[in-house]
Design an enzyme around this catalytic site. Structure first.
Site, PDB file in Angstrom:
ATOM      1  N   LYS A   1       0.832  -1.200   0.000  1.00 43.42           N
ATOM      2  CA  LYS A   1       0.000   0.000   0.000  1.00 43.42           C
ATOM      3  C   LYS A   1       0.876   1.262   0.000  1.00 43.42           C
ATOM      4  O   LYS A   1       2.108   1.189  -0.013  1.00 43.42           O
ATOM      5  CB  LYS A   1      -0.960  -0.027   1.190  1.00 43.42           C
ATOM      6  CG  LYS A   1      -1.809  -1.302   1.223  1.00 43.42           C
ATOM      7  CD  LYS A   1      -2.599  -1.506  -0.073  1.00 43.42           C
ATOM      8  CE  LYS A   1      -3.532  -2.700  -0.038  1.00 43.42           C
ATOM      9  NZ  LYS A   1      -2.891  -4.033  -0.117  1.00 43.42           N
TER      10      LYS A   1
HETATM   11  C1  PLP Z   1      -9.082  -3.114  -2.264  1.00 42.30           C
HETATM   12  C2  PLP Z   1      -8.606  -3.779  -1.014  1.00 42.30           C
HETATM   13  N1  PLP Z   1      -9.391  -3.769   0.070  1.00 42.30           N
HETATM   14  C3  PLP Z   1      -9.008  -4.334   1.236  1.00 42.30           C
HETATM   15  C4  PLP Z   1      -7.795  -4.975   1.349  1.00 42.30           C
HETATM   16  C5  PLP Z   1      -7.438  -5.642   2.648  1.00 42.30           C
HETATM   17  O1  PLP Z   1      -6.306  -5.068   3.240  1.00 42.30           O
HETATM   18  P1  PLP Z   1      -5.534  -5.809   4.419  1.00 42.30           P
HETATM   19  O2  PLP Z   1      -4.568  -6.758   3.781  1.00 42.30           O
HETATM   20  O3  PLP Z   1      -4.858  -4.737   5.200  1.00 42.30           O
HETATM   21  O4  PLP Z   1      -6.565  -6.520   5.229  1.00 42.30           O
HETATM   22  C6  PLP Z   1      -6.947  -5.015   0.250  1.00 42.30           C
HETATM   23  C7  PLP Z   1      -5.645  -5.701   0.334  1.00 42.30           C
HETATM   24  O5  PLP Z   1      -4.948  -5.885  -0.621  1.00 42.30           O
HETATM   25  C8  PLP Z   1      -7.359  -4.415  -0.965  1.00 42.30           C
HETATM   26  O6  PLP Z   1      -6.577  -4.460  -2.057  1.00 42.30           O
END
Ligand code: PLP
Length: 383
Positions: free
Chosen positions: A182
């Site tokens: 990210k």
């Molecule tokens: C669009 C989107 N939403 C939510 C998430 C979930 O993030 P996390 O890995 O911090 O739970 C991701 C992870 O890649 C994502 O790409």
């Protein structure tokens, strides 16, 4: 030739040293650094109530719980987003109602959202795809008209803006991810930004076993909470990462502009689908977490997997975001009954998309190397 990763964080010596000091401080789990990181994130988002979690997935699950979303409720989301969204809707016992996305912004189709609203609809979960904010004016007009909650999946959108305000600094609830892919990282981690301090306080209870502390020093549990609290070690890294966020997003925007400069004039003849072009100055400030293109597979003699492998041989990392969620086994299953042909854009993106390298460690020369390899491969494999 260096390997160009498709995504990746920057951790410098000062950050590593600060993490080391936290490791040696005698306090590892949630403590003063978490409080500091939450305060810094809140400040970045206009002073809004902020809580951090072990992931964006955890933040979204808790946000649903705080909103009282559960059995009998419907939640509308895009078929083109990460699995965690559908998973969390289902996990809290609600029903996932998919709609399609736009082909170039890849954001949720708001016309279809309006048509999907029923008396059981409780919330809309739009993903700001690759960091490009959805049309927030229209989204919130729909939500307000139908009295729906909005939980913005801003996992990819920390540093993005809408009319000059950071995503999360206004609206209902926004959840962010600090996974290493990210715009900034805490290794694993996430945050939720709330419009209402009481909901943030309830989220704090949900994220740590449902525990409330009583005046006599004992503890009680008032809800069946989870265990989603961030460590001080992660929060310390997050503090330094947040300090670099705007600089890194500006670099990401430069790289995206360079991709357009390299590819725009030849994309049509190659059959390559470029993402929606969005700049910082306009109403949408795109943090460019990802640069995703559509391959002209029908015109190519190789598969997407062979393309990715060939780019890998050129020392270039390529990602795929995302698989159309309604076509996963979970959602195709008898109980949910989804099938091919429901959401044309999500299904096409799912088949043809690839993500080109774009992160704070990529240079303009790297972008040129990626584009040269991409164009050469497309020409060589043209049918
Ligand atoms: C669009 C989107 N939403 C939510 C998430 C979930 O993030 P996390 O890995 O911090 O739970 C991701 C992870 O890649 C994502 O790409």
């Amino acid at each position: 030739m260096n390997y160009i990763k498709f995504a990746g964080p920057i951790i410098d010596d000062a950050m590593a040293e600060a993490v080391k000091q936290t490791l040696l401080s005698g306090w590892l789990t949630s403590g003063p650094r978490v409080a500091e990181f939450e305060a810094a994130l809140s400040k970045y988002h206009g002073g809004r109530p902020t809580r951090v979690f072990t992931s964006a997935t955890a933040a979204m699950e808790v946000a649903f719980e705080v909103c009282g979303i559960g059995a009998g409720d419907e939640v509308i989301t895009s078929a083109m987003t990460f699995f965690s969204v559908g998973n969390m809707i289902e996990k809290v016992g609600a029903k996932t109602v998919f709609v399609d996305c736009d082909l170039t912004t890849r954001n949720i189709n708001l016309d279809q959202v309006e048509r999907a609203i029923t008396p059981n609809t409780k919330a809309i979960v739009p993903t700001h795809f690759s960091g490009l904010p959805c049309d927030m004016d229209r989204l919130y007009a729909i939500a307000n008209k139908h009295k729906l909650r909005v939980i913005e999946d801003a996992a990819l959108a920390i540093g993005s803006t809408w009319r000059g305000l950071p995503v999360g600094a206004f609206g209902d609830i926004a959840t962010f991810s600090f996974h290493p892919n990210k715009n900034m990282t805490t290794i694993e981690g996430g945050a939720a930004i709330f419009g209402d301090e009481r909901e943030a306080q309830r989220a704090e209870i949900h994220r740590f076993h449902g525990i409330s502390r009583l005046a006599d020093g004992t503890r009680d549990i008032t809800v069946a909470g989870g265990k989603f609290n961030m460590s001080d070690v992660s929060a310390r890294l997050g503090l330094d990462q947040l300090a670099h966020l705007d600089e890194w997003c500006a670099h990401r925007q430069k790289l995206a502009a360079h991709y357009f400069a390299e590819l725009e004039s030849i994309a049509e003849s190659l059959g390559l689908g470029l993402p929606a072009k969005a700049y910082t100055g306009g109403e949408r400030g795109h943090s460019w977490n990802m640069f995703c293109v559509l391959l002209p597979l029908a015109k190519m003699s190789i598969t997407r997997k062979q393309f990715i492998d060939a780019m890998h041989k050129e020392n270039i990392g390529i990602g795929v975001s995302y698989e159309a969620m309604h076509l996963t086994t979970l959602f195709r299953g008898k109980a949910r009954g989804h099938h091919e042909g429901e959401f044309a854009h999500a299904e096409r993106i799912s088949r043809e998309t690839v993500t080109l390298p774009l992160h704070a460690g990529v240079t303009l020369a790297d972008v040129e190397r990626v584009c040269n390899a991409l164009v050469r491969l497309l020409r060589e494999s043209a049918k």
